[in-house]
Write a protein that holds these residues in place. Structure first.
Motif, mmCIF file in Angstrom:
data_model
loop_
_atom_site.group_PDB
_atom_site.id
_atom_site.type_symbol
_atom_site.label_atom_id
_atom_site.label_comp_id
_atom_site.label_asym_id
_atom_site.label_seq_id
_atom_site.Cartn_x
_atom_site.Cartn_y
_atom_site.Cartn_z
ATOM 1 N N ILE A 124 2.645 -22.783 6.509
ATOM 2 C CA ILE A 124 1.667 -23.670 5.889
ATOM 3 C C ILE A 124 1.050 -22.950 4.687
ATOM 4 C CG2 ILE A 124 -0.482 -24.970 6.250
ATOM 5 C CD1 ILE A 124 1.894 -26.018 7.894
ATOM 6 N N SER A 148 0.518 -31.016 4.142
ATOM 7 C CA SER A 148 0.845 -29.999 5.145
ATOM 8 C C SER A 148 1.424 -30.640 6.401
ATOM 9 C CB SER A 148 -0.386 -29.170 5.490
ATOM 10 O OG SER A 148 -0.813 -28.435 4.368
ATOM 11 N N MET A 149 0.855 -31.763 6.811
ATOM 12 C CA MET A 149 1.391 -32.481 7.972
ATOM 13 C C MET A 149 2.811 -32.958 7.686
ATOM 14 S SD MET A 149 -1.886 -34.717 9.221
ATOM 15 C CE MET A 149 -3.211 -33.988 10.172
ATOM 16 N N ASP A 209 4.898 -31.731 5.520
ATOM 17 C CA ASP A 209 5.765 -30.563 5.390
ATOM 18 C C ASP A 209 6.167 -30.024 6.762
ATOM 19 O OD1 ASP A 209 7.086 -28.586 3.715
ATOM 20 O OD2 ASP A 209 5.576 -27.171 4.464
ATOM 21 N N LEU A 210 5.231 -29.967 7.678
ATOM 22 C CA LEU A 210 5.527 -29.476 9.019
ATOM 23 C C LEU A 210 6.570 -30.367 9.696
ATOM 24 C CD1 LEU A 210 4.578 -27.214 11.002
ATOM 25 C CD2 LEU A 210 3.093 -28.939 11.988
ATOM 26 N N ARG A 212 10.018 -29.910 7.877
ATOM 27 C CA ARG A 212 10.696 -28.651 8.219
ATOM 28 C C ARG A 212 11.303 -28.710 9.611
ATOM 29 N NH1 ARG A 212 6.896 -24.609 8.005
ATOM 30 N NH2 ARG A 212 5.286 -25.955 7.223
ATOM 31 N N CYS A 213 10.638 -29.393 10.515
ATOM 32 C CA CYS A 213 11.183 -29.608 11.853
ATOM 33 C C CYS A 213 12.470 -30.436 11.761
ATOM 34 C CB CYS A 213 10.145 -30.307 12.718
ATOM 35 S SG CYS A 213 10.712 -30.713 14.376
ATOM 36 N N MET A 245 -3.151 -26.365 11.831
ATOM 37 C CA MET A 245 -1.789 -26.587 11.334
ATOM 38 C C MET A 245 -0.899 -25.379 11.633
ATOM 39 S SD MET A 245 -1.635 -29.644 10.174
ATOM 40 C CE MET A 245 0.025 -29.483 9.566
ATOM 41 N N ASP A 246 -1.447 -24.203 11.438
ATOM 42 C CA ASP A 246 -0.703 -22.970 11.700
ATOM 43 C C ASP A 246 -0.334 -22.863 13.179
ATOM 44 O OD1 ASP A 246 0.320 -20.515 10.518
ATOM 45 O OD2 ASP A 246 -1.203 -19.479 11.731
ATOM 46 N N GLU A 262 2.552 -25.173 13.928
ATOM 47 C CA GLU A 262 3.787 -24.572 13.430
ATOM 48 C C GLU A 262 4.269 -23.462 14.368
ATOM 49 O OE1 GLU A 262 5.582 -23.415 9.203
ATOM 50 O OE2 GLU A 262 3.696 -22.391 9.661
ATOM 51 N N ARG A 307 7.791 -23.700 16.518
ATOM 52 C CA ARG A 307 8.857 -22.705 16.334
ATOM 53 C C ARG A 307 9.206 -22.031 17.657
ATOM 54 N NH1 ARG A 307 10.807 -21.389 11.502
ATOM 55 N NH2 ARG A 307 9.712 -22.079 9.663
#
Length: 167
Positions: free
Chosen positions: A2, A45-46, A48-49, A52-53, A155-156, A159, A163
């Motif tokens: 993030i 950011s939401m 993007d998360l 990326r998933c 958010m972190d 993530e 992961r």
């Protein structure tokens, strides 16, 4: 990961401009801009998360494009249940969202949801208005900036857990 450098710089800049503003009206404009900035950052950011998933887990570009177009691009907002959780459910399923929520640090989750709620209330009161005169009350950029930590940490944490679960 993030991103936080640019939004942190932007909020610090707006706070400095607010503190040095020459009029109440100018200060209100900086305050409003700080809220708009952080709202944009949290939505991106939401998104993007989630994306990326999708990139890590979906192999077919057709399916990736479908999620981008039908889920992410059609989601406008940053409420936890209504927007973020809904996107996650559409991408990883309800069972996996339950697994994520179970493993997330509950203090960070509570602070994240509280900051989102406060930000939504601030944003909603400003969204369809303009500054006319000075009979207006808006959270100062320092208040908006103080919410950033809980938003970033939340958010972190999502993530990190995603992961760890390989989602």
């Amino acid at each position: 990961m993030i991103a936080k450098t640019y939004i942190s710089k932007n909020l610090t800049t707006l706070d400095g401009l607010y503190r040095g503003s020459s009029s109440v009206h100018e200060g209100l404009l900086y305050s409003k801009l700080a809220i708009i900035e952080i709202c944009g950052w949290i939505e991106m950011s939401m998104d993007d998360l989630v994306l990326r998933c999708v990139t890590r887990n979906l192999k077919l570009e057709k399916n990736r494009a479908n999620i981008r177009e039908q889920t992410v691009q059609k989601t406008y907002g940053f409420e936890y249940d209504r927007h973020f959780r809904k996107m996650l459910i559409q991408v990883v399923g309800l069972m996996n969202v339950e697994r994520i929520e179970h493993r997330i640090d509950q203090t960070k989750m509570a602070q994240f949801k509280t900051a989102l709620g406060a930000l939504k209330m601030s944003r909603d009161s400003l969204a369809h208005t303009y500054l006319k005169g000075t009979a207006f009350s808006i959270d100062a950029p320092s208040v908006t900036k103080s919410r950033f930590s809980a938003l970033f940490n939340g958010m972190d944490e999502f993530e990190r857990v995603m992961r760890k679960l390989r989602l």
